[in-house]
Structures are given as structure tokens and as C-alpha cells.
Write a protein that holds these residues in place. Structure first.
Motif, PDB file in Angstrom:
ATOM      1  N   GLU A   1       0.823  -1.214   0.000  1.00 14.21           N
ATOM      2  CA  GLU A   1       0.000   0.000   0.000  1.00 14.21           C
ATOM      3  C   GLU A   1       0.853   1.258   0.000  1.00 14.21           C
ATOM      4  OE1 GLU A   1      -2.409  -0.480   3.413  1.00 14.21           O
ATOM      5  OE2 GLU A   1      -3.543  -2.171   2.594  1.00 14.21           O
ATOM      6  N   GLN A   2       1.978   1.224   0.736  1.00 17.64           N
ATOM      7  CA  GLN A   2       2.837   2.404   0.839  1.00 17.64           C
ATOM      8  C   GLN A   2       3.451   2.777  -0.509  1.00 17.64           C
ATOM      9  OE1 GLN A   2       1.507   3.316   3.800  1.00 17.64           O
ATOM     10  NE2 GLN A   2       3.462   4.337   4.064  1.00 17.64           N
ATOM     11  N   LEU A   3       3.588   1.804  -1.406  1.00 21.10           N
ATOM     12  CA  LEU A   3       4.180   2.082  -2.714  1.00 21.10           C
ATOM     13  C   LEU A   3       3.199   2.746  -3.677  1.00 21.10           C
ATOM     14  CD1 LEU A   3       6.236  -1.195  -3.143  1.00 21.10           C
ATOM     15  CD2 LEU A   3       7.166   1.106  -2.918  1.00 21.10           C
ATOM     16  N   ASN A   4       1.905   2.754  -3.311  1.00 24.38           N
ATOM     17  CA  ASN A   4       0.880   3.412  -4.139  1.00 24.38           C
ATOM     18  C   ASN A   4       0.883   2.908  -5.588  1.00 24.38           C
ATOM     19  OD1 ASN A   4      -0.094   5.176  -2.076  1.00 24.38           O
ATOM     20  ND2 ASN A   4       1.742   6.416  -2.358  1.00 24.38           N
ATOM     21  N   LEU A   5       0.955   1.599  -5.743  1.00 22.99           N
ATOM     22  CA  LEU A   5       0.948   0.995  -7.078  1.00 22.99           C
ATOM     23  C   LEU A   5      -0.432   0.494  -7.491  1.00 22.99           C
ATOM     24  CD1 LEU A   5       4.226  -1.114  -6.919  1.00 22.99           C
ATOM     25  CD2 LEU A   5       3.800   0.787  -8.473  1.00 22.99           C
ATOM     26  N   LEU A   6      -1.194  -0.010  -6.535  1.00 18.99           N
ATOM     27  CA  LEU A   6      -2.479  -0.628  -6.843  1.00 18.99           C
ATOM     28  C   LEU A   6      -3.431   0.376  -7.487  1.00 18.99           C
ATOM     29  CD1 LEU A   6      -2.961  -2.708  -3.576  1.00 18.99           C
ATOM     30  CD2 LEU A   6      -2.398  -3.606  -5.838  1.00 18.99           C
ATOM     31  N   ASP A   7      -4.116  -0.084  -8.529  1.00 20.68           N
ATOM     32  CA  ASP A   7      -5.151   0.708  -9.203  1.00 20.68           C
ATOM     33  C   ASP A   7      -4.618   2.023  -9.781  1.00 20.68           C
ATOM     34  OD1 ASP A   7      -7.308  -1.142  -8.596  1.00 20.68           O
ATOM     35  OD2 ASP A   7      -7.108  -0.452  -6.522  1.00 20.68           O
TER      36      ASP A   7
ATOM     37  N   THR B   1      10.957  -6.633  -2.149  1.00 20.29           N
ATOM     38  CA  THR B   1      11.577  -5.381  -1.724  1.00 20.29           C
ATOM     39  C   THR B   1      12.857  -5.668  -0.953  1.00 20.29           C
ATOM     40  OG1 THR B   1      10.483  -5.265   0.433  1.00 20.29           O
ATOM     41  CG2 THR B   1       9.272  -4.385  -1.463  1.00 20.29           C
ATOM     42  N   ARG B   2      13.641  -4.623  -0.733  1.00 20.65           N
ATOM     43  CA  ARG B   2      14.882  -4.783   0.033  1.00 20.65           C
ATOM     44  C   ARG B   2      14.597  -5.176   1.478  1.00 20.65           C
ATOM     45  NH1 ARG B   2      19.561  -2.806  -2.284  1.00 20.65           N
ATOM     46  NH2 ARG B   2      19.255  -1.856  -4.337  1.00 20.65           N
ATOM     47  N   GLU B   3      13.393  -4.868   1.950  1.00 20.94           N
ATOM     48  CA  GLU B   3      13.027  -5.236   3.317  1.00 20.94           C
ATOM     49  C   GLU B   3      12.533  -6.669   3.419  1.00 20.94           C
ATOM     50  OE1 GLU B   3      13.357  -1.138   2.657  1.00 20.94           O
ATOM     51  OE2 GLU B   3      11.870  -2.476   1.723  1.00 20.94           O
ATOM     52  N   GLY B   4      12.432  -7.364   2.261  1.00 21.38           N
ATOM     53  CA  GLY B   4      12.042  -8.775   2.278  1.00 21.38           C
ATOM     54  C   GLY B   4      10.567  -9.032   2.053  1.00 21.38           C
ATOM     55  N   HIS B   5       9.795  -8.019   1.678  1.00 25.26           N
ATOM     56  CA  HIS B   5       8.364  -8.204   1.414  1.00 25.26           C
ATOM     57  C   HIS B   5       8.165  -8.531  -0.067  1.00 25.26           C
ATOM     58  CE1 HIS B   5       7.562  -6.674   5.367  1.00 25.26           C
ATOM     59  NE2 HIS B   5       8.116  -5.509   5.085  1.00 25.26           N
ATOM     60  N   THR B   6       7.528  -9.656  -0.366  1.00 25.93           N
ATOM     61  CA  THR B   6       7.259 -10.025  -1.751  1.00 25.93           C
ATOM     62  C   THR B   6       5.912  -9.443  -2.162  1.00 25.93           C
ATOM     63  OG1 THR B   6       8.555 -12.051  -1.564  1.00 25.93           O
ATOM     64  CG2 THR B   6       6.986 -11.928  -3.366  1.00 25.93           C
ATOM     65  N   LEU B   7       5.947  -8.535  -3.131  1.00 27.11           N
ATOM     66  CA  LEU B   7       4.758  -7.798  -3.534  1.00 27.11           C
ATOM     67  C   LEU B   7       3.894  -8.580  -4.513  1.00 27.11           C
ATOM     68  CD1 LEU B   7       6.422  -4.329  -4.199  1.00 27.11           C
ATOM     69  CD2 LEU B   7       5.489  -5.215  -2.048  1.00 27.11           C
TER      70      LEU B   7
ATOM     71  N   MET C   1      11.296  -4.795 -10.201  1.00 25.40           N
ATOM     72  CA  MET C   1      11.398  -4.278  -8.834  1.00 25.40           C
ATOM     73  C   MET C   1      12.241  -3.008  -8.797  1.00 25.40           C
ATOM     74  SD  MET C   1      10.040  -5.190  -5.996  1.00 25.40           S
ATOM     75  CE  MET C   1       9.895  -3.634  -5.105  1.00 25.40           C
ATOM     76  N   ALA C   2      13.294  -2.979  -9.605  1.00 29.20           N
ATOM     77  CA  ALA C   2      14.125  -1.774  -9.675  1.00 29.20           C
ATOM     78  C   ALA C   2      13.316  -0.602 -10.217  1.00 29.20           C
ATOM     79  CB  ALA C   2      15.342  -2.033 -10.559  1.00 29.20           C
ATOM     80  N   GLN C   3      12.429  -0.884 -11.169  1.00 24.59           N
ATOM     81  CA  GLN C   3      11.580   0.169 -11.717  1.00 24.59           C
ATOM     82  C   GLN C   3      10.606   0.689 -10.664  1.00 24.59           C
ATOM     83  OE1 GLN C   3      11.882   1.628 -14.662  1.00 24.59           O
ATOM     84  NE2 GLN C   3      10.226   3.026 -14.098  1.00 24.59           N
ATOM     85  N   ILE C   4      10.079  -0.225  -9.872  1.00 24.61           N
ATOM     86  CA  ILE C   4       9.192   0.184  -8.775  1.00 24.61           C
ATOM     87  C   ILE C   4       9.925   1.112  -7.822  1.00 24.61           C
ATOM     88  CG2 ILE C   4       7.981  -0.650  -6.719  1.00 24.61           C
ATOM     89  CD1 ILE C   4       7.248  -3.170  -8.348  1.00 24.61           C
ATOM     90  N   GLU C   5      11.137   0.724  -7.448  1.00 25.55           N
ATOM     91  CA  GLU C   5      11.917   1.537  -6.514  1.00 25.55           C
ATOM     92  C   GLU C   5      12.332   2.861  -7.153  1.00 25.55           C
ATOM     93  OE1 GLU C   5      15.064  -0.975  -5.171  1.00 25.55           O
ATOM     94  OE2 GLU C   5      13.810  -1.908  -3.634  1.00 25.55           O
ATOM     95  N   LEU C   6      12.602   2.834  -8.461  1.00 23.71           N
ATOM     96  CA  LEU C   6      12.977   4.066  -9.148  1.00 23.71           C
ATOM     97  C   LEU C   6      11.815   5.048  -9.151  1.00 23.71           C
ATOM     98  CD1 LEU C   6      15.085   5.578 -10.840  1.00 23.71           C
ATOM     99  CD2 LEU C   6      14.103   4.486 -12.882  1.00 23.71           C
ATOM    100  N   GLN C   7      10.620   4.535  -9.415  1.00 28.81           N
ATOM    101  CA  GLN C   7       9.448   5.412  -9.436  1.00 28.81           C
ATOM    102  C   GLN C   7       9.169   6.013  -8.064  1.00 28.81           C
ATOM    103  OE1 GLN C   7       5.894   3.846 -11.148  1.00 28.81           O
ATOM    104  NE2 GLN C   7       6.750   3.740 -13.210  1.00 28.81           N
ATOM    105  N   HIS C   8       9.659   5.337  -7.036  1.00 26.92           N
ATOM    106  CA  HIS C   8       9.417   5.811  -5.671  1.00 26.92           C
ATOM    107  C   HIS C   8      10.721   6.225  -5.010  1.00 26.92           C
ATOM    108  CE1 HIS C   8       5.183   4.565  -5.731  1.00 26.92           C
ATOM    109  NE2 HIS C   8       5.632   3.610  -6.514  1.00 26.92           N
ATOM    110  N   ALA C   9      11.622   6.749  -5.834  1.00 29.51           N
ATOM    111  CA  ALA C   9      12.922   7.161  -5.300  1.00 29.51           C
ATOM    112  C   ALA C   9      12.785   8.268  -4.274  1.00 29.51           C
ATOM    113  CB  ALA C   9      13.833   7.618  -6.440  1.00 29.51           C
TER     114      ALA C   9
END
Length: 583
Positions: free
Chosen positions: A13-19, A113-119, A148-156
Motif C-alpha cells: 500500500e505504501q508504494l501506491n501501485l495498486l489501481d 523489496t529490500r526489506e524482504g516483502h514479496t509484492l 522491482m528496480a523500476q518500482i523503486e525508481l518510481q518511488h525514489a
């Protein structure tokens, strides 16, 4: 839903990807995956609470499918690559939504994620059964890493603190991991800089407001970055706490560097850049890249900061002794749950309380002891402060309450006229049902309320608000006596004493130990006793260890005493023998 799944969903949810709308950067990956595998369908699939939602997809029209029996959900649960050569041959998936849609082949690699959560999963699907080669498997894993790198890049922006413009904790952890790849086993030192003591932060927030703390963080960040130079990266952790890395050097050189940074921060006040006196402390932790996790690096450096502040130094270095203390604290915190279920670890001892005028034992204070299977006897002064600010505080107090009331009930049925004192923490007073639980325990034990007394420290009573006071009032109304423990050690003793719902004042042992030797101490204790009596309190003196102190307390009108002069804390059987001897 377990706590791990809750944490995973929170991270998603924190990544704001859904929907969110389609993204060409993700669509490129799904098109590439489809081409590389020669399959008609590919997707970046995110595992929500009850659905699989596609951030990007090729070969399908719909945006989501049910999570139940979805292979991507299995990828999220296992955090491993999942291969299904033929869905119709699988007892698990032959009745799944995908199989019913004509899908036969599935391969998915985890988006972690780097924290170990599989999205979710980077997946490819086909309408015919097939196998997958090791090369294809590795390609799918690489594609998942790219997604995953793209996800993190979008949320840099999540790696940068918006207040100070500094890199944040997430970026620190990523940088430490990257350094470990580039130069494994190289020694580095982390400097944990705490500009303001955490307890002072709360006071500043109340008196100066949040905008002041924001300004303090910004000014401190500029000061530190200027001192470090552009070549050093400074990270902001929040709460006016910073960290940065340097090449490991001698301990003297590291401390010298830390003290220079501290002096720069302290100069802010003299330069009138901040309107308060800051008291920064720097903690240092040396480590080998790759041998220690980033979170452990921060924990060690922070521990050095706490230790330095406690002993009054401007800087401190994490040591083997500090590590041993940390490991010991961790062991105690992790083992208390087991100890509460054990029959031979926790136990109570009882220290007699005697009336000064008659010399008759009026009761006893129930004191908790822990016989740890590895550490041996552990002092309550060590383990209780660790536990009382954790969720285990409730269970620990319930254990003490249950066993103390049980013992009190045994003595009551034997005809012994004793009042047993039980210690209660500040955390317990904030529990809405605390008074109800105490009264229910008394009812089940068939013990009158007058047979127990609850001891609460002055610091626990002060500032806890109406909820805590209502708990105490309910207990007093039921006939339970309330004692203010360690009286005299709090800074607000006199101003709050008339407001506290209690019956007894227990003067702390530090005032009693040298009572017979110092006239000023006698005057102070005499004033405490007189004031307490004027306000309607009975007075108990703790820590009576010599005849001179006992005689002095008698002259000053103290009601009861306890201490080693009379008896040490005793096991129930020994306490009974002591009572018989007194009689």
C-alpha cells in the motif's frame, strides 16, 4: 491474517501501485518477457488481500483475477520462483481461474523489496503445456529484478527525506548493501549523531511546536554537511538523528572526528542559529561490510550513543561489552514469554513490613524474582524496566497479581492478618480493564480487598491523566489500599501529592540509608512524614538497615518500616518461619 502478511500488505500500500494507470516503463518489461519466452501472456502481478492486480499485462484484457488459487499468490507466499508445466495436471490449480480460462503453463518470479516483502510476481503464461530451462528461469528472475528496480525508481522520493533533503534510512541501508558488493569485508565506521536527547524532543515539541523541530533538523543538517564536506553522504533518520559512514581508523581518530562534529553542532547555539542549547552525542560503530546488516550497524551505533549520553560523554564507541549487554537484553525480552508459562523460573519472595510502634508484622511486599535457565538469577532491576514498556507488561503484572493473591489467600485462610503489597507499572494504569481484572482475581480467590495493597511509583502516577486516576479510584472504592512507591524521587512530589488518589506513602530508601548520620536528611524525612500525615497518608520507610535509622523513624512518627535490618525478601515458607520466630 498473520503479522507478516499484514506487514507485506502495508508495504504494498505504501508504494501506491495498486489501481494506478498503465506505465510504459512496466509495459516494456512485459512485452520483452513475452518475446523472450515466445508466450502470448505476460504480467507484472501484485498480490493484494483478495486479488491479483496487474500493473502491466500483455495478452489479457482484464486488470485483476481472484487471489484464491492464483499461482502469483503462491509466489508471494513462498518468495520463490513457481513453475507449473501443466495446470490441468496440477491438483492445486486444475480448478483455478486461470485453468478455467484456458491457461496451461505458468512461470512466476518474486518481486521482493529490500526489506524482504514479496509484492507479487513477474510472470509469463501460455495456453499449451511446456517446460522451462535453467536459462529461462534465470531470465525470469532478472526480469523480476528489473521490474522491482523500476518500482523503486518510481518511488525514489522514498529514499530522500523531504524536510532536510538528505538521504533517509532506506537509502542508508541500500548504500551499505551496495558497498558490501563493491568492497566486501572492508572496514567502515558509522557515526550516529543525536542532536537532541529524545526526552527533550517531546518537551520541545510541546513548548516550541513542530515547526521549531523542523527548523532544528534543517539547521543541523546544513551544519553537519558543511562539516563533513560534499564528498561524505549524510543520512537523516528523523527525530534530529543523523548517520554517516567513514573509513575505519583508530579509535582515538574516530572519537576525535566525532567530537569535532559535536563542537560544530554546539556552536549553533552560540551563533544564535537555534534558540535552545543543544546537547549532541555521537555514537560510533566499526564494522566489516557484508558481515553485518545495515539495521545492526544502526543499532550498534545508536547503542553507543545511548551509552555515551548515560555516562555523560560527548562520544562513545560500540564495544564488545555493549554488544554483550544488548544480547543479554534481547535474551531476556525473548525469554520472558516462556518464563511466564514455566513452573520453575519466575517466583515471588516477600519482604516483611513492620509497625514501628508495636513491632508487629503488618504485611509484606511481594517481589518478583527470575531464575533464568542460562543466566541464573536475574535482578528485577534489570528485567522489569525492559519489559514494562512492552506488550508483555500486562502479562507480567497478571502473573504477579495471580500468584501474590493466591499466596495471600492461603495465609488468609490460615488466619494470618497480613496485607500483601503488589507492585504495578505505569503501563498497567493505562489499561482500561485493569481495576476490573484485579477485583475479579480477588473474587475468584475469595480474598477480601483489604488483604492486598497496590504500589505504584510516583512517576507512574504523575501525568497519566484521568484514565489512570479512574482506575485507582475504582480500586480504592472497592477497599484496596494504594501506596505511592519510591516517594521523593520524582521532581513533582510536592505539587502533585494532594492530587494523587492514594492512601500510603513509601519513602524511598535513598533517604533512609544514612538517616541516623546526617541531620539534614533527618530534617527532610521528618518534613516528608509530617506533610504526608497532614494530608491523611500513612507512611512506610523502605531500606531500613540499622538501629539508628529505625530509632529515628520512630521519633519522627513513621508508621511502618521494611528493610534488611528486619528481614530480607523471603520465600513463603521462610517467611512463615520468620513470623513464628517473631511471635
Amino acid at each position: 491474517m498473520n503479522h507478516l502478511e499484514r506487514a507485506r500488505l502495508f508495504a504494498l500500500e505504501q508504494l501506491n501501485l495498486l489501481d494506478t494507470p498503465p506505465s510504459e516503463s512496466f509495459d516494456r518489461l512485459t512485452r520483452l518477457a513475452s518475446q523472450l519466452f515466445g508466450l502470448p501472456i505476460s504480467a507484472v502481478s501484485l498480490t493484494d488481500a483478495d486479488r491479483q492486480w496487474f500493473k502491466s499485462r500483455v495478452g489479457v484484457d482484464h486488470w485483476e483475477i481472484p487471489r484464491e488459487k492464483a499461482p502469483c499468490a503462491s509466489v508471494s507466499a513462498s518468495s520463490e520462483v513457481v513453475i507449473i508445466p501443466d495446470m490441468l495436471a496440477s491438483s492445486c490449480y486444475r480448478e483455478s481461474h486461470l485453468a478455467n480460462s484456458g491457461i496451461r503453463f505458468y512461470a512466476g518470479a518474486p518481486l521482493t523489496t529490500r526489506e524482504g516483502h514479496t509484492l507479487g510476481a513477474m510472470c509469463v503464461l501460455g495456453t499449451e503445456p511446456r517446460e522451462i530451462t535453467e536459462q529461462e528461469r534465470a531470465t525470469l528472475v532478472d526480469l523480476a529484478a528489473m521490474a522491482m528496480a523500476q518500482i523503486e525508481l518510481q518511488h525514489a522520493f522514498g529514499r530522500v527525506d523531504p524536510l532536510t533533503g538528505m538521504a533517509n534510512r532506506g537509502q542508508f541501508e541500500e548504500d551499505v548493501q551496495d558497498l558490501a558488493l563493491d568492497a566486501p569485508d572492508t572496514r567502515r565506521a558509522a557515526f550516529f549523531i543525536e542532536v537532541v536527547e529524545p526526552s527533550q524532543l517531546s518537551a520541545l515539541h510541546r513548548t516550541m511546536g513542530p515547526a521549531f523541530l523542523d527548523e532544528l533538523a534543517q539547521v543541523s543538517a546544513r551544519c553537519l554537511q558543511q562539516a563533513l564536506g560534499k564528498e561524505s553522504r549524510l543520512y537523516y533518520l528523523g527525530g534530529c538523528q543523523f548517520v554517516h559512514l567513514v573509513a575505519a581508523a583508530s579509535e582515538d581518530a574516530l572519537i576525535e572526528h566525532a567530537l569535532r562534529l559535536r563542537e560544530d553542532l554546539m556552536a549553533l547555539e552560540s551563533a544564535r542559529e537555534v534558540p535552545v542549547l543543544v546537547q549532541p552525542v555521537v555514537g560510533i560503530a566499526a564494522f566489516h561490510l557484508g558481515a553485518t546488516t545495515p539495521s545492526d550497524v544502526l543499532r550498534s551505533a545508536h547503542a553507543a550513543t545511548l551509552d555515551a549520553r548515560q555516562i555523560g560523554r560527548g562520544a562513545g564507541v560500540f564495544s564488545k561489552e555493549l554488544e554483550e549487554r544488548f544480547q543479554r537484553r534481547n535474551m531476556l525480552l525473548s525469554d520472558i514469554d516462556r518464563a511466564l508459562e514455566s513452573d520453575d523460573e519466575l517466583y515471588l519472595v516477600f519482604q516483611p513490613r513492620v509497625a514501628v510502634a508495636s513491632g508487629v508484622c503488618q504485611g509484606a511486599e511481594a517481589l518478583l524474582r527470575w531464575r533464568h535457565p542460562v543466566l541464573g538469577e536475574v535482578s528485577p532491576a534489570e528485567f522489569i524496566p525492559l519489559i514494562e514498556n512492552t506488550p508483555m507488561a500486562r502479562s507480567l503484572t497478571d502473573w504477579v497479581m495471580r500468584h501474590a493473591i493466591h499466596q495471600a489467600a492461603l495465609w488468609h485462610r490460615q488466619g494470618r492478618d497480613l496485607r500483601i503489597s503488589i507492585n504495578v507499572s505505569a503501563t498497567n494504569l493505562e489499561e482500561a480493564d485493569f481495576a476490573q481484572r484485579v477485583l475479579e482475581a480477588l473474587r475468584q480467590a475469595r480474598l477480601p480487598a483489604a488483604a492486598i495493597e497496590l504500589e505504584v511509583t510516583e512517576s507512574a502516577l504523575i501525568g497519566k491523566g484521568r484514565a489512570a486516576a479512574s482506575q485507582l479510584e475504582a480500586l480504592i472504592a472497592a477497599g484496596i489500599l494504594i501506596a505511592i512507591d519510591d516517594f521523593g524521587t520524582g521532581y513533582s512530589s510536592l505539587s502533585y501529592l494532594h492530587e494523587i488518589p492514594a492512601n500510603i506513602v513509601k519513602i524511598d530508601r535513598r533517604f533512609i540509608t544514612h538517616l541516623g548520620e546526617h541531620a539534614r536528611t533527618r530534617t527532610l524525612v521528618g518534613s516528608m512524614i509530617g506533610m504526608a500525615h497532614e494530608l491523611g497518608y500513612s507512611v512506610v520507610a523502605e531500606g531500613v538497615e540499622d538501629e539508628a535509622a529505625l530509632a529515628c523513624l520512630g521519633q519522627l512518627g513513621c508508621n511502618e518500616v521494611q528493610g534488611y535490618l528486619l528481614a530480607k525478601p523471603l520465600l513463603p515458607g521462610v517467611f512463615e518461619a520468620w513470623l513464628a520466630q517473631q511471635a
